[in-house]
Design a protein around this motif. Structure first.
Motif, PDB file in Angstrom:
ATOM      1  N   LYS C 346      57.992  21.356  37.221  1.00 32.08           N
ATOM      2  CA  LYS C 346      57.598  20.712  35.980  1.00 32.08           C
ATOM      3  C   LYS C 346      58.744  20.820  34.988  1.00 32.08           C
ATOM      4  CE  LYS C 346      53.878  20.520  32.724  1.00 32.08           C
ATOM      5  NZ  LYS C 346      52.904  21.276  32.000  1.00 32.08           N
ATOM      6  N   GLY C 347      58.759  19.978  34.068  1.00 32.96           N
ATOM      7  CA  GLY C 347      59.807  20.023  33.062  1.00 32.96           C
ATOM      8  C   GLY C 347      61.092  19.428  33.602  1.00 32.96           C
ATOM      9  N   LYS C 348      62.142  19.613  32.829  1.00 28.14           N
ATOM     10  CA  LYS C 348      63.402  19.012  33.233  1.00 28.14           C
ATOM     11  C   LYS C 348      64.056  19.816  34.355  1.00 28.14           C
ATOM     12  CE  LYS C 348      62.857  18.403  29.147  1.00 28.14           C
ATOM     13  NZ  LYS C 348      62.915  19.062  27.900  1.00 28.14           N
ATOM     14  N   ALA C 349      64.665  19.124  35.261  1.00 29.47           N
ATOM     15  CA  ALA C 349      65.272  19.823  36.395  1.00 29.47           C
ATOM     16  C   ALA C 349      66.550  20.505  35.972  1.00 29.47           C
ATOM     17  CB  ALA C 349      65.573  18.827  37.506  1.00 29.47           C
TER      18      ALA C 349
ATOM     19  N   LYS D 401      58.989  26.236  32.588  1.00 28.40           N
ATOM     20  CA  LYS D 401      58.989  26.377  34.039  1.00 28.40           C
ATOM     21  C   LYS D 401      58.272  27.654  34.445  1.00 28.40           C
ATOM     22  CE  LYS D 401      63.300  23.959  34.824  1.00 28.40           C
ATOM     23  NZ  LYS D 401      64.705  24.232  35.085  1.00 28.40           N
ATOM     24  N   ALA D 402      58.487  28.696  33.672  1.00 25.86           N
ATOM     25  CA  ALA D 402      57.824  29.962  34.000  1.00 25.86           C
ATOM     26  C   ALA D 402      56.315  29.770  33.972  1.00 25.86           C
ATOM     27  CB  ALA D 402      58.242  31.043  33.009  1.00 25.86           C
ATOM     28  N   LYS D 403      55.848  29.014  32.997  1.00 27.56           N
ATOM     29  CA  LYS D 403      54.413  28.765  32.911  1.00 27.56           C
ATOM     30  C   LYS D 403      53.939  27.976  34.124  1.00 27.56           C
ATOM     31  CE  LYS D 403      53.088  26.856  28.983  1.00 27.56           C
ATOM     32  NZ  LYS D 403      53.088  26.611  27.537  1.00 27.56           N
ATOM     33  N   HIS D 404      54.757  27.029  34.512  1.00 27.28           N
ATOM     34  CA  HIS D 404      54.403  26.220  35.672  1.00 27.28           C
ATOM     35  C   HIS D 404      54.336  27.085  36.933  1.00 27.28           C
ATOM     36  CE1 HIS D 404      54.029  22.678  38.115  1.00 27.28           C
ATOM     37  NE2 HIS D 404      55.024  23.078  38.880  1.00 27.28           N
TER      38      HIS D 404
END
Lengths: 238, 203, 349, 854
Positions: C346-349, D401-404
């Motif tokens: 998720k989020g930006k790579a 990202k950590a949350k993901h």
């Protein structure tokens, strides 16, 4: 309009070097720099196209509507590339064969497209001309250095086969660095080009950092006039 | 010559076709407004302090969307700059000292027995976080105060202090662990500053 | 009583990175012994030479990067890389070849990427692949097992071996070189496997290769027992290689070598237990490790059988190293209390 | 025996449990000082319900639960409350939090308490309330209020009750010892919970390293009718984690972000169960708990039953901890506990263990190395996370990202840090990241709110500008219209009420002038006693005049019922003032007379006559005032005139002060005199204020009896109450009434037999009660008035303070500009400096005056 020619020159050669900073045109850069002669020829071809396209685009920049500028640029660049290709066929046929697809691929070279869009379409002719030339030279220099590096490492020679470009007088320009060199295939193969370019970029960054440090050390400390820019969000309730 | 003619004709017809496509696209996919402003505005701390040189956070967001530097927001500090850099895909730059320095979070506090009830601070507060009336002592609603310190200057009796937010058991935070020895001289910066204000974890 | 504030946990398992590295190095001992037994002193000399170089390069790099020297040298990772390179190179690889390989491994593949723990590729395999590409002649000059043994099992003297490696190779080279079984199998002309077995001296001596493989496997099992790595990668690797080999062997025994051959010659065992299990460059989760192993096994068979190079462990592992982050993304374990594992990023790579 | 379901990961750290199980549970001595934090649980802190200095008994509630998620707190021993203040509490931060401190008296005297004879007869809700009032919170780790968990039956279907006796952390043996020695309490507690939740299935999860406890528990369970299963689980950390235990015993996983009750399971710690038993059967609140004191530095590692609030140092002493070898003091287990720096920190409801570790057993962590992605952490993680990925993200602050990667499913058990060969403080990174994420979310919420408020404000301001514009236009139109209307008809405005007010104002002004004169006269009289007669004569005349005027005003007020109350009210005020003034004058005259008599002046006779006359006048004024008062109803704004007069006095005062300042600034010789004048003016102003005050008082006293409709005789009985400011009399009155009432009541009680007399008495009592009530009401009103008066005096100070502050600010501002001027070498420097001097003088002046008043 005041044009800073010195800045344009320095940008092209160093600060905004298309290969080392903008990292544009990597496809031909990595593919053809196995020897100096290849590098020089591709560099010259690219520079010529760059100068030509910048000149043309800058001249006609006021007549090209924004929405269709890219197709127009491509047309112009493609015409110049075709010219260069025909020229090379006529003059240096062997070299043309060695470079093969990379000559027509100049059309898609991001350096040329990039400068056309970022510079030539916004600046007057003289500046664009200089920018094209300097960017081209900057690109060529990097090509040549990388080519020399790879040629020296990979096959132990420098300036081999220069006669392909410069005619018979260049027959004995070849310098053999190591006699009976076994060859270091890795340097000739594309991965070697990647590593080599990476090292060149690293070198440039090191030099830049040194320069900056020196500049900082020499620069007088300027007292900043701070706190003056604050703007009040709120006024009086009247 | 016919080859050239054919080429020109082909190009012409291509130009016509693509011109039509372009024209259609220009009408059909026209973008209204600039959605990036909202995204930028979301990242800004909303203190409305004006230190960036704009009257409020949204005007600054609009300015950023139009290419202004992203390092003019001292209340947001480096983390906001990084978030903006991330959003706009530009390089994170250090905070511009000209607009102030990043400091610990504060809230305004009115020394109430010195307040003369002039309402100047009420008018200055961008978020209506000061309560009071003319000739009545004022007080700050701490939970609403953004710490912009805009109320400090207008006070004629200098009775407003910016006090750092007190650490209690409820807002206490674990300090980040000291990064191990793998830290090298060139990647100091942020991590070091974070590490310097902590105590007692394994080092 | 000076009480200090320290965050939990307050106890720690007595393991260390250096200890793990040391154990892996120790686990290569059976393999080293077997190699020395069959191929002479060359392997040992190479290991020492490579280790010395590796430590030197590592130290220089750490100095250049302004990091604490002894702290990093103590983790034994450079020596492990050197040992693996030395084991992979031919026993009589010339000194400069080893030097280039170690330089590439330590400086380019490891330190330039950020040092221990940061390298996306296994340094030993990067080095091996590079020298294999660049110096094909030297890299295929293996000796046949026992070839160095003269009358009455007198092995080529240590000093002679030294001069062979550090002196001029060319004078003696042809006297000792021989192809590897995989070379023989690959370049057997129009012969069937059956005929190749009968025709080739090298293949007749394949038992020595089996023994070396068995020695590596022994070391691997020791590490498995010590829980240095999990069984997933080697098992998936060997099973997939064996499985594909069996499949093709059943289809056409004449064209394709038998699975046992594939599993026990070349770098299969060394790769399976010592290289593919390198945690830094492999996949993370158990499921990911299985996919990682399967990928290596398949690639090895494909390259060995239809590619340009006779052995393919290095290329396969490097290719799968490249895929490891991707595998990690898609093999996240299902966390406690979640219905399904999360996939992708998720989020930006 | 139930089936056991394994959970992923887990570690086997050295247990170190044997040391502390050799000795039986011992009672820790009662400390001298108990420090009881008011928040020992998750949720809202309890609210202290005792005062400093109060005596408390053991088990007495000292802080009560506030809100749904909260529990009350009780005194652990008898003693005196010495302090309610922030103290160091057991928390990883080492911060202070509000605590109630009790100095114990050593008696350990229990407050009366009694268990429930049959809790089954109580409705469940009441029983839950009972448990809440006895301060039961989870004793395992987080301290979740137990009553909330027992309440779950309403909105959840609970089918399984799990009693957590796993106690998986090394070192801790508190639960183990509890089971060994008090198994019957546990069984009793389970029965109570069973009654409340009525689960279909009860499981006790216990690790297999507690063989003795298992045996005892099995024995104890034979005596109960309930179907309780003891499930022995393999020893593995963290099998005692709630979610892990649920998985172990039932095979069910608690969904992420939910609680066990969502899957029909309730977990209770075994210590909590025993505490419920004690509360329900014996009525003893949760005031003590079993604490394991162990570690290498402890000479006698053992379990102690310590009172909540006992400082750790006491326990360390009991366990004979060697302070020389002690290197780390850990509260809780070695995996999740936290270190404490201060051994005065108290034991709380969740403190299960104290480890006094020597350096060898808990060495400082070596520096962390680079992660080599070995995956050992992943093998150890009981929540099946990817610790190394989380580590990268946390370290590089990529919290999204950590949350993901399910950071918030991490239970912070520390297993990953335990196994990491590179000594990376993994769990520390996760705690940090969780904190940061929560803080960021809070900040985001706050900034959204700020944005909303800002935008709302902007909108409001814009609207205000618009409205103003509209109003301006309307006004312009209106003005045009009125202009036209004026031209059309020449109207005359009726200004009767205004005239009236003006008149009264003039009257007030006159009185004030007189007052002033009287004052100066008094001063002169003091200075020179020989001029007494003339001065007093003057006074007399003035008083006469004042009285006459008061009379006039009274007549006006009486004869003019048509006059609106608003205008009449100030009149009364004035009358009152005048009456008061007359009284004062009378007093002064009396004093003067006395002096004169003492000195043997010839004028004594005259003076005496004057005093008599003054007395008459005073009485007349009083009378006039009283009658005026009764004749008019008091209304809301009678104080206006007085206030105006005070304001005027203030204005004069200010003017005088300004003049004085200029005088001082100009070094005028008149400054001294002017100063005196200012002081006088101030006094005058104060007096005006006092007048206003008394006026206010009067309004109240008069309104009070009217509101309550007093019977006639009541008014007769309390004429004194009418005179203002006679608090003492009022008080006396009230007490008299009270005594009378009491007497009557006793009489009534003794005369109960005789019905006739009783009836009479009862009537009498009713009357007296009424009287008492009225008297009390009056007294209250009087007192309220006093308070108000005090506040009114405060205004004076306030104003002064403001002036002083303004002056100070002016000084600072001037100083700043002088500095600037100095820097700029400006020509204005001299002028500025002069200005500064003046400002400084002014400021000092104000400060002096202020200090006089304060």
């Amino acid at each position: 309009m005041n044009i800073d020619y010195r800045k344009i020159t320095l940008d092209g050669l160093w600060h905004n070097n298309p290969a080392l900073v903008q990292l544009l045109g990597l496809c031909p850069l990595l593919a053809v720099t196995a020897s100096v002669v290849n590098s020089i020829s591709l560099g010259i071809a690219s520079t010529l196209v760059l100068i030509g396209s910048n000149l043309t685009i800058s001249t006609f920049r006021k007549f090209v509507p924004d929405a269709v500028r890219l197709p127009v640029f491509v047309m112009i660049i493609a015409s110049f590339v075709t010219c260069i290709e025909l020229l090379m066929q006529a003059v240096t046929y062997e070299l043309y064969q060695i470079l093969g697809i990379f000559i027509p691929l100049i059309v898609t070279n991001c350096v040329i497209m990039g400068r056309a869009d970022a510079f030539a379409s916004k600046n007057p002719v003289s500046a664009s001309l200089l920018d094209g030339a300097m960017m081209g030279i900057g690109f060529t220099v990097v090509l040549v250095i990388l080519g020399g590096l790879r040629e020296a490492l990979g096959s132990g020679t420098l300036f081999a086969d220069m006669h392909l470009l410069f005619g018979p007088m260049a027959e004995n320009w070849t310098i053999t660095l190591v006699e009976d060199y076994k060859g270091f295939l890795f340097a000739i193969l594309p991965p070697g080009a990647f590593v080599g370019l990476g090292l060149l970029i690293a070198l440039k960054n090191i030099i830049d950092k040194r320069l900056k440090d020196r500049q900082l050390a020499n620069a007088p400390i300027i007292d900043q006039d701070s706190g003056t820019k604050r703007v009040r969000v709120t006024g009086l309730i009247s | 010559m016919s080859a050239v003619l054919i080429a020109i004709l082909v190009l012409l017809s291509l130009a016509v076709v693509f011109g039509l496509v372009l024209g259609f696209a220009a009408v059909k996919f026209k973008v209204e407004g600039n959605p990036i402003v909202d995204q930028i505005d979301d990242l800004l701390p909303q203190t409305q302090c004006g230190q960036c040189g704009h009257p409020g956070c949204r005007p600054y967001a609009e300015a950023i969307a139009n290419g202004e530097q992203i390092n003019k927001c001292p209340p947001g500090g480096q983390s906001t700059i990084e978030a903006l850099a991330d959003l706009l895909d530009v390089e994170a730059v250090p905070l511009d000292a000209e607009h102030g320095e990043e400091s610990i979070k504060t809230v305004a506090y009115i020394r109430e027995d010195e307040c003369i009830g002039c309402t100047k601070c009420i008018q200055a507060c961008p978020v209506d976080a000061i309560l009071g009336a003319a000739k009545q002592m004022h007080t700050v609603i701490v939970s609403e105060c953004t710490g912009c310190d805009l109320c400090v200057e207008p006070c004629p009796v200098d009775c407003i202090d910016m006090l750092p937010i007190e650490t209690t058991l409820n807002n206490w935070k674990w300090t980040p662990p000291v990064p191990g020895i793998e830290l090298i001289a060139t990647d100091t910066g942020r991590t070091i500053t974070h590490a310097s204000n902590k105590e007692g974890t394994p080092s | 009583m000076a009480l200090i504030r320290i965050t939990s946990p307050h106890v720690h398992k007595p393991t260390s990175t250096a200890g793990i590295m040391r154990l892996v190095i120790l686990a290569t001992l059976p393999g080293i012994l077997a190699m020395t037994f069959f191929f002479g002193w060359g392997t040992l000399i190479n290991i020492i030479w490579a280790s010395a170089l590796a430590v030197t390069f590592e130290a220089l790099c750490i100095k250049a990067r302004h990091r604490p020297l002894s702290f990093y040298l103590k983790d034994n990772s450079a020596i492990l890389t050197a040992v693996l390179i030395a084991l992979a190179l031919p026993p009589f690889a010339p000194w400069w070849l080893t030097a280039i390989a170690v330089f590439v491994a330590i400086v380019i593949a490891k330190q330039l990427y950020g040092g221990i723990g940061q390298n996306p590729f296994n340094p030993a395999m990067v080095a091996y692949a590079l020298v294999l590409i660049s110096f094909p002649v030297e890299m295929t000059r293996w000796t046949a097992p026992f070839m160095l043994y003269g009358e009455g099992w007198n092995i080529l003297a240590f000093t002679d071996t030294l001069s062979l490696i550090f002196g001029s190779w060319a004078e003696h080279a042809d006297a000792f070189t021989s192809a590897t079984p995989l070379d023989e199998m690959r370049h057997r002309g129009g012969l069937t496997t059956e005929e190749a077995w009968r025709a080739s001296d090298v293949l007749a001596n394949v038992g020595a290769w089996h023994a070396v493989s068995a020695a590596y496997a022994m070391g691997g099992v020791l590490l498995l027992y010590k829980k240095i790595f999990s069984w997933h990668t080697p098992a998936a690797f060997l099973l997939s290689l064996g499985g594909i080999a069996t499949f093709f062997y059943i289809i056409s025994p004449d064209t394709y070598a038998d699975p046992f051959f594939h599993l026990t010659v070349g770098g299969t065992m060394l790769g399976a237990f010592f290289i593919a299990t390198d945690p830094v460059s492999s996949a993370t989760s158990n499921k990911g490790k299985i996919w990682f192993g399967i990928g290596i096994g398949c690639l090895i068979y494909i390259i060995r059988t239809w590619g340009n190079y006779p052995d393919a462990v290095a290329f396969s592992i490097l290719l799968m190293n490249l895929a490891a982050p991707f595998i990690d993304q898609y093999t996240q374990p299902r966390a406690y209390g979640h219905k399904a594992p999360k996939r992708g990023m998720k989020g930006k790579a | 025996m139930s089936k056991i379901f394994a959970f992923h990961g887990g570690i086997h750290p050295p247990e170190n449990k044997k040391q502390s199980t050799r000795a039986p549970i011992r009672l820790a001595p009662i400390p001298e000082q108990l420090t009881i934090p008011i928040q020992q649980h998750i949720g809202a802190p309890a609210k202290p319900c005792v005062q400093v200095g109060e005596q408390v008994l053991k088990g007495q509630m000292i802080a009560e639960a506030q809100g749904r998620i909260s529990v009350s707190i009780h005194a652990s021993s008898s003693g005196t409350i010495t302090d309610i203040s922030p103290q160091a509490v057991p928390h990883p931060s080492g911060l202070e939090a509000p605590c109630i401190r009790i100095k114990t008296d050593g008696q350990d005297q229990w407050a009366p308490h009694q268990g429930l004879a049959d809790y089954r007869s109580l409705p469940q809700l009441e029983l839950i309330d009972y448990i809440r009032n006895h301060g039961i919170a989870g004793m395992g780790g987080a301290g979740f209020p137990t009553d909330v968990k027992l309440h779950l039956g309403d909105d959840h279907i609970v089918n399984t009750l799990i009693i957590n006796a796993a106690e998986c952390e090394p070192y801790i043996t508190a639960d183990d010892m509890l089971i060994r020695e008090r198994a019957e309490q546990i069984v009793g507690g389970i029965e109570i919970i069973n009654y409340l939740l009525n689960p279909t299935h009860i499981l006790i999860g216990i690790e297999d390293n507690k063989a003795h406890a298992i045996r005892v528990l099995e024995d104890a369970l034979r005596h109960t009718e309930l179907n309780i299963d003891i499930v022995v689980v393999p020893t593995k950390y963290p099998s005692g984690g709630e979610k892990q235990l649920v998985r172990l015993l039932t095979g069910v996983e608690v969904p992420s972000g939910r609680i066990p009750a969502d899957v029909g399971i309730v977990c209770q710690n075994i210590g909590t169960v025993a505490a419920i038993n004690q509360a329900v059967f014996h009525g003893t609140p949760l005031i003590s708990r079993i604490v394991t004191v162990t570690g290498g530095a402890a000479g006698k590692p053992q379990n102690l039953e310590a009172l909540i609030g006992t400082p750790i140092s006491d326990l360390l002493e009991t366990a004979q901890v060697n302070h020389k070898t002690l290197s780390r003091l850990v509260m809780g287990g070695p995996m999740m506990g936290f270190t404490i720096e201060d051994d005065a920190i108290p034991i709380i409801k969740t403190s299960n263990c104290i480890i006094a570790a020597v350096k060898e057993e808990m060495p400082p962590a070596p520096p962390s190395q680079a992660c080599i992605r070995c995956g050992l952490c992943e093998q150890a993680c009981p929540a099946e996370l990817l610790p190394q990925q989380l580590f990268w993200f946390s370290k590089s602050r990529e919290f999204e990202k950590a949350k993901h990667h399910n950071l918030f499913d991490c239970i912070e058990c520390g297993a990953c840090s335990y196994v990491c060969p590179s000594n990376i403080p993994l769990v520390q990174y996760y705690r940090f990241a969780k904190n940061e994420i929560r803080a960021e979310e809070a900040e985001q919420r706050k900034s959204d709110q700020a944005r909303q408020r800002f935008e709302a404000r902007q909108a409001r301001l814009e609207q205000a500008v618009l409205d103003k514009e509209i109003r301006r236009k309307e006004r312009a139109e209106q003005a045009a219209k009125t202009q036209a209307a004026k031209k059309a008809s020449n109207e005359t405005a009726a200004k009767t009420p205004e005239d009236n007010i003006k008149q009264l104002k003039t009257a007030a002004a006159i009185t004030r002038t007189k007052l002033k004169k009287a004052l100066s006269a008094l001063e002169v009289a003091k200075a020179d006693s020989s001029d007494n007669i003339a001065q007093l004569d003057l006074q007399y005349k003035q008083a006469d005049h004042a009285a006459e005027e008061a009379q006039k005003a009274l007549e006006l007020a009486q004869s003019g019922p048509q006059v609106p109350t608003t205008s009449a009210a100030p009149d009364i005020k004035q009358l009152k003032t005048q009456a008061a003034v007359a009284r004062t004058k009378l007093k002064k005259a009396q004093q003067a007379l006395k002096i004169a008599e003492d000195k043997g002046h010839d004028g004594a006779d005259t003076l005496r006559a004057t005093v008599v006359q003054l007395e008459e006048k005073s009485a007349a004024a009083q009378l006039a005032f009283a009658s005026a008062e009764t004749s008019t109803a008091s209304s809301g704004s009678p104080l206006l005139a007085l206030k105006e007069s005070t304001d005027k006095a203030l204005g004069t005062l200010k003017k005088a002060e300004a003049a004085l300042e200029t005088a001082i600034a100009n070094n005028s010789p008149a400054a001294e005199k002017m100063k005196a004048g200012v002081v006088k003016l101030k006094a005058k102003y104060t007096e005006a204020l006092a007048a206003q005050k008394s006026a206010e008082l009067n309004t109240q006293t008069t309104s009070a009896p009217k509101a309550t409709e007093v019977p006639a005789q009541n008014v007769e009985q309390q004429p004194t109450a009418r005179t203002p400011a006679d608090l003492k009399a009022l008080k006396q009155n009230v007490s008299i009434m009270r005594t009378k009432l009491k007497k009557a009541e006793t009489l009534f009680a003794s005369a109960e037999a005789d019905s006739e007399q009783a009836g009479e008495l009862q009537q009498e009592i009713v009357r007296l009660t009424q009287l008492h009530k009225d008297a009390k009401a009056q007294l209250d009103a009087e007192e309220a008035g006093k308070i108000k008066a005090a506040a009114a005096q405060g205004i004076d100070l306030k104003k002064l303070k403001i002036d002083a502050a303004l002056a100070r600010a002016a000084v600072t501002k001037l100083e700043r500009s002088i500095k600037k001027a100095q820097e700029a070498e400006s020509a204005e420097l001299n002028a500025l400096q002069n200005e500064l001097l003046a400002a400084q003088q002014q400021a000092t002046q104000f400060n002096n005056t202020l200090s006089q008043f304060e």
